[in-house]
Design an enzyme around this catalytic site. Structure first.
Site, PDB file in Angstrom:
ATOM      1  N   ARG A 274       0.848  -1.185   0.000  1.00  0.00           N
ATOM      2  CA  ARG A 274       0.000   0.000   0.000  1.00  0.00           C
ATOM      3  C   ARG A 274       0.886   1.238   0.000  1.00  0.00           C
ATOM      4  NH1 ARG A 274      -3.752  -2.485  -1.680  1.00  0.00           N
ATOM      5  NH2 ARG A 274      -5.714  -2.963  -0.624  1.00  0.00           N
TER       6      ARG A 274
ATOM      7  N   GLU B 243      -4.135   7.670  -5.111  1.00  0.00           N
ATOM      8  CA  GLU B 243      -4.322   7.014  -6.410  1.00  0.00           C
ATOM      9  C   GLU B 243      -5.621   7.483  -7.047  1.00  0.00           C
ATOM     10  OE1 GLU B 243      -4.083   2.770  -5.792  1.00  0.00           O
ATOM     11  OE2 GLU B 243      -2.115   2.914  -4.837  1.00  0.00           O
TER      12      GLU B 243
ATOM     13  N   HIS C 114      -1.375   0.506 -10.004  1.00  0.00           N
ATOM     14  CA  HIS C 114      -2.013  -0.418  -9.048  1.00  0.00           C
ATOM     15  C   HIS C 114      -2.609  -1.620  -9.792  1.00  0.00           C
ATOM     16  CE1 HIS C 114      -3.926  -0.755  -4.808  1.00  0.00           C
ATOM     17  NE2 HIS C 114      -3.705  -1.935  -5.336  1.00  0.00           N
TER      18      HIS C 114
END
Lengths: 325, 325
Positions: free
Chosen positions: B234, B263, B282
Site C-alpha cells: 500500500r 491514487e 495499481h
C-alpha cells in the site's frame, strides 16, 4: 627458464584496454600486447594469441605471419567472426569464453520475459506522459518457451525459465527426447512445424551456416498469436525485414533484441521507433565484473598452455562452438 | 426452499460491472446487485455482502442498514479501506481474496528486479533517442532481498526470488528464525537496523497502524547504496516525500512503485518525471483472468455460507489480514 617461455600475443582494441592480471603470467610466458594495425608484426613467432578485442576480424589478414601459432583464445562466447577457412583447416586450437555468460544471459532473457508479460515498456511510456491507466497483464507461470540452441547458454536459459514455472522445449541440430534440461528437443530445420506451440521463442544458437537466417519469414508467419521473440544469439540468425513484417501483419506480438544484423543498429533501422520492440546494445551477458571474469578465464588457459596441459573450452572449429561432453 | 435462502447483496462499481457466474447461486441465495448510491436500501435484510467494488468506502455510511448482516466478502487482498471501527467491533465475518494475487504479484516483483538489474528503463529511453550505448548491468543471482510482510503474498515473493538465486530475509510483526520461506525474519519495528543488508527491499505488508509510514525517512536513509525499493503493498506504508529525498540525496538507487499515497497518482507528483522510478497503475496482481478468479472465489464462499459451512480466508479484523495457520 625464460628463454623457453612461449610468446602470447594479446590483440587489444584500439583504445589499448588490456585484460587485468597479465603480469601474473610473467614467469610462464612472454606477453606482447598489440592492436590491429601491428598484429601482423606481433604475431610472428607467437605460439598463443588472445583476442581481447573479441569481434576483431584482423586475424585473417595477419594470418600469413602466424608462423608458430598453436592456440587462439577468444574472450567471447560466439567465435563466428573469427572462423575463416584457413584457420578452420589449420592445426591451431581455438578456445572461447564458454561459461562466463551463461547465467547473465539467462537473466537477461528472464528480464525480457517478465518485462513484456507485465507490460513494463508501456508503463514507462505512460509514465513519460503522466498517464495513469490500469491494464491486465500476463501470467508468466504456465507460458511455453522454445529455446533455440542447446549449448551452455541455452541450457541455463531453460533451467531459469523452468524455475519460474515456464514450460520449456528446445531446438538443436538433431531431434531427441529426455534431455535433462529441455525434455523434448526438436530439430532446428523443422522449426516451422513446432514454433507455434511457444508463447516465447529465444534464439540462443551460435552463428553457423545452419543458423544463419534460421528465423525467417516462413518461421515468423507460423508463430503463436501475440508471441514474443527474444534474440540474444546473433543478429544474422533472424531476418530483420521479415521480423518487422511479422510485427506489422503477422502473429508476433513483441521482440526483445540484444543483437542485430548490423551493429551498432543503424540510425535508419525501422526497429528503433517501434513500441513492440525492446532494443539493447549487445550487452545481455555483460554484468559488472565481466571483463575480470573473461581475463581470469584466459589466464587460466594461458597457464595451462605454458605448462603443456589440456586447454579448457576447446571449440569444434567445423561446428563453430564448444561441443557438449 | 427459496424462502429461506439468504439474501446476498453485491456492491458493484458505478459502471455496473458484475462478477461472472452469479446465476449459479440462484438455487442457494437471493442475489441483489447494487451500487454505492443504493447500498443503504439494498443492505436491509441482507445476510451477506460482496464488495465487488473492492475499494469502496460506502459500507460505513450504509452501516445503519446492516440489520441482518453476517458476512462481508472483499474481492481484494487488502481490506484496509473497509475496516471501520463498528465493523471491527461487530460479529460480522470478513473474508478476502487471499491466494488469487500471490503468484501474479510475485511475478511483478521479479519483473521489477530483473528489469532494473538489466537497466531496461534506460534501454527504452535510449531506444526512443535512437542511441546505441553498451553498458554493464547487474547480476541478479547473489543479490539480497528483504521482503516486508510474511503473509501469503510475501511468502510467494520470497519463494520466487529464491528460485532465481536471490538471498531472502523477511520482516514481520515478531522476529524469528528458521522460517520455511524466509529463514530469518526480523521485527518490522527494527527495520532501520537491518535494511542496510538488502540490495532490494519489497513492501508486501497489509496496511495497518503498524505499517502506515513504516518506510520513512529514517529507514530510507540507511538503505544500501544504489538499492532498489519495490512497493506492491500500500502506498501509505512509504513516506513519498522522504522517498524522493532518498532518491535525490540518499542511498536509494531506484524505486518500482505499483501503489501510492494517493491514487491515481496526482498529475503534479514529482515521481512521474523521474528516470529512477517505475510507475505502475495499481495492477501488479491483475493478470488476464483475474476477475474470473475473484468471482470464483466469492462463489465458493457464498455456497459455503448458504450451506452453513466454514468460510475460507477469514480476516482477523483487529490485525487487518488473514492470519497464517
Amino acid at each position: 627458464m625464460a628463454a623457453t617461455n612461449p610468446v602470447i600475443t594479446v590483440l587489444c582494441p584500439d583504445d589499448g584496454a588490456r585484460p587485468a592480471g597479465l603480469s601474473s603470467l610473467e614467469s610462464v610466458a612472454e606477453i606482447r600486447c598489440t592492436t590491429a594495425d601491428s598484429l601482423s608484426e606481433d604475431l610472428r613467432g607467437a605460439r598463443g594469441l588472445l583476442l581481447w578485442d573479441f569481434f576483431s576480424r584482423a586475424v585473417s589478414e595477419a594470418w600469413g605471419s602466424a608462423d608458430q601459432l598453436e592456440w587462439i583464445h577468444v574472450a567471447a562466447a560466439g567465435v563466428d567472426s573469427l572462423l575463416f577457412d584457413e584457420l578452420v583447416d589449420s592445426e591451431v586450437v581455438v578456445t572461447n569464453a564458454q561459461g562466463t555468460f551463461d547465467r547473465p544471459i539467462a537473466e537477461f532473457v528472464l528480464a525480457a520475459v517478465f518485462s513484456r508479460a507485465k507490460d513494463f515498456p508501456r508503463s514507462l511510456r505512460f509514465q513519460h506522459q503522466r498517464h495513469w491507466e490500469h491494464r491486465e497483464t500476463q501470467k508468466v507461470a504456465g507460458l511455453t518457451a522454445l529455446v533455440i540452441g542447446t549449448g551452455a547458454i541455452g541450457r541455463e536459459i531453460a533451467r531459469l525459465l523452468r524455475a519460474v514455472g515456464v514450460e520449456v522445449f528446445g531446438a538443436g541440430r538433431t531431434a531427441r527426447s529426455g534431455d535433462a534440461d529441455f525434455g523434448e528437443v526438436i530439430a532446428s530445420d523443422q522449426l516451422a512445424e513446432h514454433v507455434g506451440r511457444a508463447d516465447v521463442v529465444v534464439n540462443a544458437a551460435p552463428l553457423t551456416p545452419q543458423t544463419t537466417g534460421l528465423i525467417d519469414a516462413d518461421v515468423l508467419a507460423v508463430m503463436a498469436p501475440d508471441s514474443h521473440l527474444i534474440n540474444i544469439g546473433r543478429g544474422e540468425s533472424v531476418d530483420e525485414t521479415a521480423l518487422v513484417a511479422a510485427l506489422d501483419d503477422g502473429p508476433l506480438g513483441f521482440a526483445s533484441l540484444d543483437v542485430f544484423e548490423v551493429e551498432p543498429l543503424p540510425q535508419d533501422s525501422p526497429l528503433w521507433g517501434r513500441e513492440d520492440v525492446l532494443i539493447s546494445a549487445h550487452m545481455s551477458g555483460d554484468v559488472v565484473g565481466w571483463r575480470d571474469a573473461l581475463a581470469e578465464q584466459f589466464l587460466d588457459n594461458a597457464r595451462r598452455f605454458a605448462a603443456g596441459e589440456t586447454l579448457r573450452n576447446v571449440v569444434d572449429k567445423r561446428k563453430g562452438y564448444v561441443p557438449r561432453h
